[in-house]
Design an enzyme around this catalytic site. Sequence first.
Site, short mmCIF file in Angstrom:
data_model
loop_
_atom_site.label_atom_id
_atom_site.label_comp_id
_atom_site.label_asym_id
_atom_site.label_seq_id
_atom_site.Cartn_x
_atom_site.Cartn_y
_atom_site.Cartn_z
CB CYS B 97 19.69 -57.03 -64.33
SG CYS B 97 19.17 -58.59 -65.13
CB CYS B 198 -11.94 -59.24 -76.56
SG CYS B 198 -10.61 -60.15 -77.61
CB CYS B 201 -16.69 -62.07 -72.75
SG CYS B 201 -17.27 -63.65 -73.25
CG HIS B 202 -13.62 -59.16 -71.27
ND1 HIS B 202 -13.58 -59.70 -70.01
CD2 HIS B 202 -12.82 -60.19 -72.01
CE1 HIS B 202 -13.01 -60.84 -69.87
NE2 HIS B 202 -12.63 -61.18 -71.08
CB CYS B 243 -9.77 -65.22 -73.35
SG CYS B 243 -10.09 -64.73 -72.00
#
Lengths: 165, 282
Positions: B97, B198, B201-202, B243
Amino acid sequence: MNRTMSLVCGSAQKWTAAITVGALAAASLMGPASAEVGPDDVKIDDGVVAQPIADQPGDAAAGREWASGRKLGNCLACHAISDLSELPFHGEVGPPLDGVADRWSAEELRAILVNSKTVFGDQTIMPAFYRTAGLNKVADDFAGKTILSAQQIEDIIAYLLTLKE
Amino acid sequence: MKKSIGLIGSAAIAAIVAASAVADPDDNNLVIEGQSLVSETTAPEGSAFEIIYSGWRFRSPETQVLETDDFENPGMVAVEYGYELWETAAGSSGKSCADCHGAIEESMSGLRAGLPKWDEAAGKPLSLEHLINRSIKEHQGADAWKWESAEMLAMTALIGLQSRGMPLDVQTDGPMADWYERGKELYYARVGQLDMACANCHEDNWGNMIRADHLSQGQINGFPTYRLKWQGLGSIHRRFKGCMKQIRATPYKPGGDEFTALELYVASRGEGLSVETPAVRQ
């Protein structure tokens, strides 16, 4: 309870049309209030499920287990319950369930557990514990299955009814 | 306590909390190796939040401190491996690289902060893993790395580190607009036996405890993240997958269009937070 529609024997998860037919025949001999109701057949009217959905009466001690077990109801994930203070980590996502028997009847609690959206509205985070229809992308292991069995629902209701303030 | 482990408490920020939050993020400042990072800032326009917070602010002091010191940060072992890979010649080109890109501190600076980004040739947005693999295949002439392989995690951690402290800023307009919308749809889509999105919860419950976990806003500024539970680094898409599994849903495929769209949307929700790669979480 609409008996012609809603009789099943065995666990909700093994529900089949063939069994229903057999149960219907048996139930007509046995009389009322003695057979399990499948998840598609529970009648929820105005936030109430009037009749028990399992064939045995609820057992509060068993319900206490189901409510705390992580793999089962896991109610503690979201609700604090003082009666279960021997267990660590009670969640804050829902209201504490202390005194819940003073606020809700058995029939209302049954509707909350079967499908909380019918009581709290579509926005609620609380899962429906006895419902298989209308879900999306359910993992294969759980497809077509309810989170709790009818008997576990009745057991938890019996337990919740002991939570008085 | 705070002082002895090197966290600087700042009472001044404590006042602002979402209405739903019970257990708030703490008010520690994230300082890594003397560099101050933004772990709290005004939410981007159109956001569901007023203030956005890094997931770091929801972790225990014991976990937090691991991220503030590169010698303590267990993710740095992978970064070391990343440097090795950066300098190792491979494939039909026989080049490393470094042979093509030179000093990583310069050539890869800022990249992590703007991902996923639109790629004309692919006709879609690409995540860091996609970009790395394309270069490996097309320029180095070597075999692509698996999404969650030790090599890929090491390289994404090393490249991410070159943007540490820079604010997330992703393109969401032009050709990205459709992908943004798709990601947003996925963020609010109820899935799994537990029938959650999602957002449940968030967005609705960040700051609350869900059993033993202190819910954060689910930001991705720290990835790949070292998770104590994983005993290693994990990608953004691995976290999304985890999740989804929690709510008993069939996860989308890491590297697939759905997770790339979701990554774009979640990144946009965190615009302004500093890149923390490699973050440490419990």
